[in-house]
Design a protein around this motif. Structure first.
Motif, PDB file in Angstrom:
ATOM      1  N   LEU A 176       0.833  -1.191   0.000  1.00  0.00           N
ATOM      2  CA  LEU A 176       0.000   0.000   0.000  1.00  0.00           C
ATOM      3  C   LEU A 176       0.873   1.248   0.000  1.00  0.00           C
ATOM      4  N   ALA A 177       0.411   2.265  -0.700  1.00  0.00           N
ATOM      5  CA  ALA A 177       1.149   3.533  -0.714  1.00  0.00           C
ATOM      6  C   ALA A 177       1.047   4.184   0.660  1.00  0.00           C
ATOM      7  N   PRO A 178       2.088   4.895   1.086  1.00  0.00           N
ATOM      8  CA  PRO A 178       2.010   5.603   2.366  1.00  0.00           C
ATOM      9  C   PRO A 178       0.809   6.537   2.385  1.00  0.00           C
ATOM     10  N   PRO A 179       0.083   6.591   3.491  1.00  0.00           N
ATOM     11  CA  PRO A 179      -1.140   7.391   3.525  1.00  0.00           C
ATOM     12  C   PRO A 179      -0.855   8.875   3.692  1.00  0.00           C
ATOM     13  N   ALA A 180      -1.868   9.674   3.388  1.00  0.00           N
ATOM     14  CA  ALA A 180      -1.822  11.089   3.744  1.00  0.00           C
ATOM     15  C   ALA A 180      -1.923  11.208   5.261  1.00  0.00           C
ATOM     16  N   LEU A 181      -1.237  12.169   5.832  1.00  0.00           N
ATOM     17  CA  LEU A 181      -1.312  12.395   7.270  1.00  0.00           C
ATOM     18  C   LEU A 181      -2.353  13.465   7.578  1.00  0.00           C
ATOM     19  N   ALA A 182      -3.022  13.315   8.698  1.00  0.00           N
ATOM     20  CA  ALA A 182      -4.013  14.302   9.128  1.00  0.00           C
ATOM     21  C   ALA A 182      -3.310  15.581   9.570  1.00  0.00           C
ATOM     22  N   PRO A 183      -3.921  16.737   9.347  1.00  0.00           N
ATOM     23  CA  PRO A 183      -3.295  17.999   9.773  1.00  0.00           C
ATOM     24  C   PRO A 183      -2.905  18.018  11.248  1.00  0.00           C
ATOM     25  N   ALA A 184      -3.724  17.444  12.112  1.00  0.00           N
ATOM     26  CA  ALA A 184      -3.389  17.440  13.535  1.00  0.00           C
ATOM     27  C   ALA A 184      -2.125  16.626  13.803  1.00  0.00           C
ATOM     28  N   THR A 185      -1.950  15.553  13.066  1.00  0.00           N
ATOM     29  CA  THR A 185      -0.749  14.726  13.210  1.00  0.00           C
ATOM     30  C   THR A 185       0.484  15.483  12.728  1.00  0.00           C
ATOM     31  N   ILE A 186       0.329  16.192  11.621  1.00  0.00           N
ATOM     32  CA  ILE A 186       1.445  16.982  11.088  1.00  0.00           C
ATOM     33  C   ILE A 186       1.810  18.090  12.073  1.00  0.00           C
ATOM     34  N   ALA A 187       0.807  18.747  12.642  1.00  0.00           N
ATOM     35  CA  ALA A 187       1.061  19.822  13.608  1.00  0.00           C
ATOM     36  C   ALA A 187       1.784  19.288  14.834  1.00  0.00           C
ATOM     37  N   GLU A 188       1.375  18.121  15.295  1.00  0.00           N
ATOM     38  CA  GLU A 188       2.033  17.522  16.461  1.00  0.00           C
ATOM     39  C   GLU A 188       3.501  17.232  16.156  1.00  0.00           C
ATOM     40  N   ALA A 189       3.777  16.716  14.954  1.00  0.00           N
ATOM     41  CA  ALA A 189       5.163  16.433  14.572  1.00  0.00           C
ATOM     42  C   ALA A 189       5.979  17.717  14.476  1.00  0.00           C
ATOM     43  N   TYR A 190       5.376  18.767  13.945  1.00  0.00           N
ATOM     44  CA  TYR A 190       6.061  20.060  13.832  1.00  0.00           C
ATOM     45  C   TYR A 190       6.412  20.613  15.211  1.00  0.00           C
ATOM     46  N   LEU A 191       5.440  20.613  16.107  1.00  0.00           N
ATOM     47  CA  LEU A 191       5.690  21.132  17.451  1.00  0.00           C
ATOM     48  C   LEU A 191       6.751  20.303  18.169  1.00  0.00           C
ATOM     49  N   ALA A 192       6.706  18.992  17.993  1.00  0.00           N
ATOM     50  CA  ALA A 192       7.706  18.131  18.626  1.00  0.00           C
ATOM     51  C   ALA A 192       9.100  18.425  18.095  1.00  0.00           C
ATOM     52  N   ALA A 209       3.423  18.442   1.709  1.00  0.00           N
ATOM     53  CA  ALA A 209       3.717  17.124   1.135  1.00  0.00           C
ATOM     54  C   ALA A 209       3.188  16.002   2.018  1.00  0.00           C
ATOM     55  N   ALA A 210       3.236  16.198   3.335  1.00  0.00           N
ATOM     56  CA  ALA A 210       2.775  15.158   4.250  1.00  0.00           C
ATOM     57  C   ALA A 210       1.276  14.915   4.123  1.00  0.00           C
ATOM     58  N   GLU A 211       0.537  15.923   3.647  1.00  0.00           N
ATOM     59  CA  GLU A 211      -0.902  15.774   3.444  1.00  0.00           C
ATOM     60  C   GLU A 211      -1.241  14.904   2.242  1.00  0.00           C
ATOM     61  N   ARG A 212      -0.276  14.682   1.376  1.00  0.00           N
ATOM     62  CA  ARG A 212      -0.532  13.924   0.153  1.00  0.00           C
ATOM     63  C   ARG A 212      -0.319  12.435   0.398  1.00  0.00           C
ATOM     64  N   PRO A 213      -1.118  11.587  -0.216  1.00  0.00           N
ATOM     65  CA  PRO A 213      -0.828  10.157  -0.145  1.00  0.00           C
ATOM     66  C   PRO A 213       0.417   9.831  -0.976  1.00  0.00           C
ATOM     67  N   GLY A 214       1.093   8.756  -0.615  1.00  0.00           N
ATOM     68  CA  GLY A 214       2.281   8.358  -1.348  1.00  0.00           C
ATOM     69  C   GLY A 214       3.548   8.732  -0.609  1.00  0.00           C
ATOM     70  N   PRO A 215       4.707   8.343  -1.130  1.00  0.00           N
ATOM     71  CA  PRO A 215       5.984   8.649  -0.480  1.00  0.00           C
ATOM     72  C   PRO A 215       6.170  10.148  -0.284  1.00  0.00           C
ATOM     73  N   LEU A 216       6.723  10.501   0.847  1.00  0.00           N
ATOM     74  CA  LEU A 216       6.865  11.921   1.189  1.00  0.00           C
ATOM     75  C   LEU A 216       7.746  12.655   0.187  1.00  0.00           C
ATOM     76  N   ARG A 217       8.847  12.044  -0.219  1.00  0.00           N
ATOM     77  CA  ARG A 217       9.768  12.750  -1.114  1.00  0.00           C
ATOM     78  C   ARG A 217       9.113  13.001  -2.466  1.00  0.00           C
ATOM     79  N   ASP A 218       8.306  12.047  -2.930  1.00  0.00           N
ATOM     80  CA  ASP A 218       7.576  12.265  -4.175  1.00  0.00           C
ATOM     81  C   ASP A 218       6.586  13.418  -4.013  1.00  0.00           C
ATOM     82  N   GLY A 219       5.878  13.426  -2.893  1.00  0.00           N
ATOM     83  CA  GLY A 219       4.927  14.505  -2.643  1.00  0.00           C
ATOM     84  C   GLY A 219       5.606  15.855  -2.548  1.00  0.00           C
ATOM     85  N   LEU A 220       6.782  15.881  -1.940  1.00  0.00           N
ATOM     86  CA  LEU A 220       7.524  17.134  -1.837  1.00  0.00           C
ATOM     87  C   LEU A 220       7.908  17.644  -3.219  1.00  0.00           C
ATOM     88  N   GLY A 221       8.329  16.746  -4.104  1.00  0.00           N
ATOM     89  CA  GLY A 221       8.656  17.157  -5.463  1.00  0.00           C
ATOM     90  C   GLY A 221       7.473  17.768  -6.174  1.00  0.00           C
TER      91      GLY A 221
END
Length: 294
Positions: free
Chosen positions: A4-20, A99-111
């Motif tokens: 399975l392709a890596p999932p999109a992350l929820a905004p709250a999850t991304i915010a938690e990672a940013y704050l951490a 990019a983290a909001e997009r499904p699929g590998p993060l580096r691909d999403g960043l591109g």
């Protein structure tokens, strides 16, 4: 059965990672920067903690354009803290959050995110830079962000600045420094059994000793930035991190701050590396932070 392709992350999850990531960076000894062991440059840990909390909601707003994330995060920080504490962090983390909001590998999403930057993103970027008014920005012959009139193309301006600014370089290199310097330094520190905050210090030292800091270069010139890098490499590269290294790190920290040298770009790249590592791990179904070994 295909993976399975890596999932999109929820905004709250991304915010938690940013704050951490922001908090982890402040907890580590980073020579020349603000951290829990020593303030500096007329800024405190509390300023950066507040900046992280204020910038997180606009930075991770669901579906927002990169330029809107940047402008919103810088405006919220400026209104709440009254000074530029996190422009570089925001510039690096906004595309990663998108990019983290997009499904699929993060580096691909960043591109895809970087390739899709448009005039609206450019307008948000330049508004944020003018609002933050970073020290030593000066002006450029072409694509000057302080000039009046329509904003120049986003990536064209970043390409123009890339030779003198590592954050601009990130936009035109696919964030190469994070993937080839930051993440390997973090992985190597963990492989050596280091626990936080020493793993964060290892990332910072990789950037501090690896190339001249852009923030120092803007304020004091390229030659001074290279001298600061070389002195850090001589004093700190190869240091065995842990409690036995504390005195040497704090001594170098004090020397840099007394001289007025703030390797702010190294700190910004450190936060972005920690954020990238966390969201990449979450996309891969792993914990954002692996268990400490010591």
């Amino acid at each position: 059965m295909p993976a399975l392709a890596p999932p999109a992350l929820a905004p709250a999850t991304i915010a938690e990672a940013y704050l951490a990531a922001c908090r982890a960076e402040l907890a580590a000894i980073k020579p020349g920067n603000v951290h829990v062991h020593a303030a500096g440059h007329r800024m405190s840990v509390a300023d950066f903690e507040a900046s992280a909390a204020l910038s997180a909601p606009p930075l991770t707003a669901p579906g927002a354009r990169v330029g809107a994330r940047i402008e919103g995060a810088v405006a919220a920080t400026r209104a709440g803290v009254g000074q530029n504490t996190n422009l570089g962090i925001v510039l690096l983390c906004a595309p990663l959050a998108a990019a983290a909001e997009r499904p699929g590998p993060l580096r691909d999403g960043l591109g895809c995110v970087l390739a899709g930057l448009d005039a609206a993103d450019a307008a948000g970027l330049y508004a944020a830079i003018r609002l933050a008014n970073p020290g030593g920005l000066g002006s450029a012959a072409r694509h000057d962000v302080t000039a009046e009139g329509p904003p120049p193309p986003f990536l064209a301006a970043m390409a123009e600045a890339a030779v003198r600014d590592r954050i601009a370089r990130a936009y035109v290199s696919g964030f190469e420094d994070l993937f080839t310097v930051g993440l390997p330094a973090l992985a190597a520190a963990r492989a050596r059994g280091l626990a936080e905050p020493w793993t964060t210090t290892a990332v910072h030292l990789a950037f501090l000793t690896g190339f001249p800091d852009s923030h120092i270069a803007r304020k004091f010139g390229a030659a001074t930035a290279e001298r600061v890098r070389a002195e850090a490499a001589s004093a700190l590269r190869g240091l065995t991190l842990g409690e036995g290294a504390r005195a040497a790190l704090l001594a170098h920290d004090s020397a840099l701050k007394t001289a007025g040298f703030n390797p702010g770009t190294s700190a910004d790249l450190t936060v972005a590396t920690l954020f990238l590592d966390a969201v990449q791990r979450l996309k891969d179904g792993e914990p954002a932070q692996p268990a400490n070994k010591s």
